[in-house]
Design a protein around this motif. Structure first.
Motif, short mmCIF file in Angstrom:
data_model
loop_
_atom_site.label_atom_id
_atom_site.label_comp_id
_atom_site.label_asym_id
_atom_site.label_seq_id
_atom_site.Cartn_x
_atom_site.Cartn_y
_atom_site.Cartn_z
N LEU A 136 -39.87 -13.84 -22.61
CA LEU A 136 -40.30 -15.51 -23.35
C LEU A 136 -41.64 -15.79 -23.35
O LEU A 136 -42.06 -16.55 -24.05
CB LEU A 136 -39.67 -16.20 -22.22
CG LEU A 136 -37.81 -16.69 -22.98
CD1 LEU A 136 -37.16 -17.06 -21.67
CD2 LEU A 136 -37.33 -16.98 -24.30
N SER A 139 -43.22 -15.13 -26.33
CA SER A 139 -43.23 -15.52 -27.25
C SER A 139 -43.96 -17.13 -27.53
O SER A 139 -44.19 -17.12 -28.20
CB SER A 139 -41.46 -15.82 -27.69
OG SER A 139 -40.49 -14.60 -28.09
N VAL A 140 -44.15 -17.32 -25.97
CA VAL A 140 -43.92 -18.51 -26.22
C VAL A 140 -45.89 -18.89 -26.50
O VAL A 140 -46.54 -19.54 -26.93
CB VAL A 140 -44.61 -19.78 -24.76
CG1 VAL A 140 -45.53 -20.28 -24.30
CG2 VAL A 140 -43.02 -19.93 -24.93
N PHE A 143 -46.83 -18.22 -30.26
CA PHE A 143 -46.37 -19.52 -30.39
C PHE A 143 -47.26 -20.73 -30.60
O PHE A 143 -47.59 -20.69 -31.58
CB PHE A 143 -45.18 -20.47 -29.34
CG PHE A 143 -44.56 -21.59 -30.28
CD1 PHE A 143 -43.45 -21.47 -31.70
CD2 PHE A 143 -44.85 -23.01 -30.27
CE1 PHE A 143 -42.82 -22.77 -31.79
CE2 PHE A 143 -44.50 -23.94 -30.67
CZ PHE A 143 -43.60 -24.39 -31.29
N LEU A 167 -43.47 -25.76 -24.43
CA LEU A 167 -43.57 -24.20 -23.91
C LEU A 167 -43.56 -24.16 -22.80
O LEU A 167 -43.36 -23.67 -21.98
CB LEU A 167 -45.16 -24.39 -24.55
CG LEU A 167 -44.43 -24.14 -25.93
CD1 LEU A 167 -45.95 -23.76 -26.86
CD2 LEU A 167 -43.53 -23.44 -26.82
N VAL A 170 -39.88 -23.55 -20.80
CA VAL A 170 -40.33 -23.01 -20.98
C VAL A 170 -40.67 -21.41 -20.31
O VAL A 170 -39.57 -20.82 -19.66
CB VAL A 170 -39.82 -22.01 -22.84
CG1 VAL A 170 -39.70 -20.83 -23.05
CG2 VAL A 170 -39.66 -23.10 -23.68
N THR A 275 -38.45 -18.82 -28.88
CA THR A 275 -39.23 -20.49 -28.55
C THR A 275 -37.68 -21.89 -28.95
O THR A 275 -37.05 -21.99 -27.75
CB THR A 275 -40.32 -21.21 -28.92
OG1 THR A 275 -41.37 -19.69 -28.99
CG2 THR A 275 -40.41 -22.31 -28.54
#
Length: 311
Positions: A136, A139-140, A143, A167, A170, A275
């Protein structure tokens, strides 16, 4: 839809942890940042794993999604998000149950139905790895470094600090999400549990759950209005806004595959879907905790009805 009160639902500590995950802990302060300001300080790096995910999902779904259908229904959903009045501003219902959140769910339902019939949820569940802090955070990071991925958020009013707060949520909940809220569908012991045959793909459960919570929220506010406070209504607003942002990101990724525009690279597509589904899953749990499971400390003060006593 307004966002003034979102700051009380995301702490400065969570924002600092988000910056640390991006390697920016000593560069930027946590308060008031936008995604654009974060992106300016980031060094772009290749994320091979995310590129592989995006490539696999794109290959599965190219030619199966209807670009015109998604474009039309996405426009309707975005309009519904931006037209939604703040529950806290409306106050508690007096004359009967409202339909403000159910109307948003209704606008999202055709998107969900089309994605379901096209095999979208099966592909995303199969190709996205099990959620964990490392996955994660990667991914963040991807992003946050992409200007293209911020554009779908702007369409639903996430133009300032809201994107950073989404974000940060997350990152703050990555371990809890991995432990309690996300089990890969193909890992369920189907030979041991009869119910597991009826469990939908995990991405479908995340997205469908968002719509179900929205469909129920108006009734919950009406039935439990004697318990609710302004703070609880503000929490409902923020969690619905963020669920809607996650739903919008998911739809944007599907639309990009459908129209074959190439506006997202494979890496961006992998980061977007990871996300989007993480946000949708996390915010459902937060909505339940902050709006449905009302403790004695949270509830509105008890009121005495003098007319009932004297009659």
């Amino acid at each position: 839809m307004r966002h003034e009160n979102h700051t009380q639902h995301v702490t400065d500590e969570e924002r600092r942890d988000f910056l640390k995950a991006l390697g920016l802990g000593g560069v930027l302060t946590a308060g008031g940042l936008t995604l654009g300001e974060v992106r300016e300080q980031m060094a772009t790096e290749s994320a091979t794993g995310l590129s592989t995910i995006g490539e696999a999902i794109r290959a599965d779904l190219t030619g199966t999604l209807e670009a015109e259908t998604l474009a039309t229904q996405q426009e309707t959903f975005v309009e519904a998000v931006n037209a939604l009045p703040a529950a806290a501003e409306l106050g508690l219902p007096e004359e009967g149950r409202r339909e403000q959140f159910a109307s948003l769910a209704g606008a999202g339902r055709p998107v969900y139905d089309h994605l379901g019939s096209a095999g979208f949820f099966e592909s995303t569940t199969q190709n996205l790895p099990a959620f964990g802090p490392q996955n994660l955070e990667s991914s963040v990071e991807a992003f946050a470094s992409s200007e293209a991925l911020a554009a779908p958020l702007e369409a639903v009013g996430f133009t300032g600090q809201e994107g950073v707060d989404m974000l940060a949520t997350v990152v703050a909940n990555a371990r809890e999400l991995a432990t309690y809220h996300w089990v890969a569908t193909d890992e369920l012991p189907r030979e041991r549990f009869e119910f597991s045959r009826h469990v939908p793909p995990m991405t479908k459960a995340a997205s469908g759950g968002v719509l179900l919570w929205m469909e129920n929220l108006d009734e919950h506010i009406w039935k439990k209005r004697v318990l609710l406070t302004g703070e609880i209504l503000e929490a409902a607003d923020w969690h619905v806004q963020t669920m809607a942002a996650g739903f919008q990101l998911m739809t944007e990724g599907a639309a990009a595959i459908a129209d074959e525009s190439g506006r997202f690279s494979n890496q961006e597509l992998g980061a977007l879907f990871s996300t989007a589904f993480a946000v949708q899953a996390i915010e459902q749990a937060h909505l339940a905790n902050d709006v449905y499971w009302i403790t004695e400390e949270m509830r509105a003060p008890r009121r005495t009805d003098l007319k009932t006593i004297t009659s």
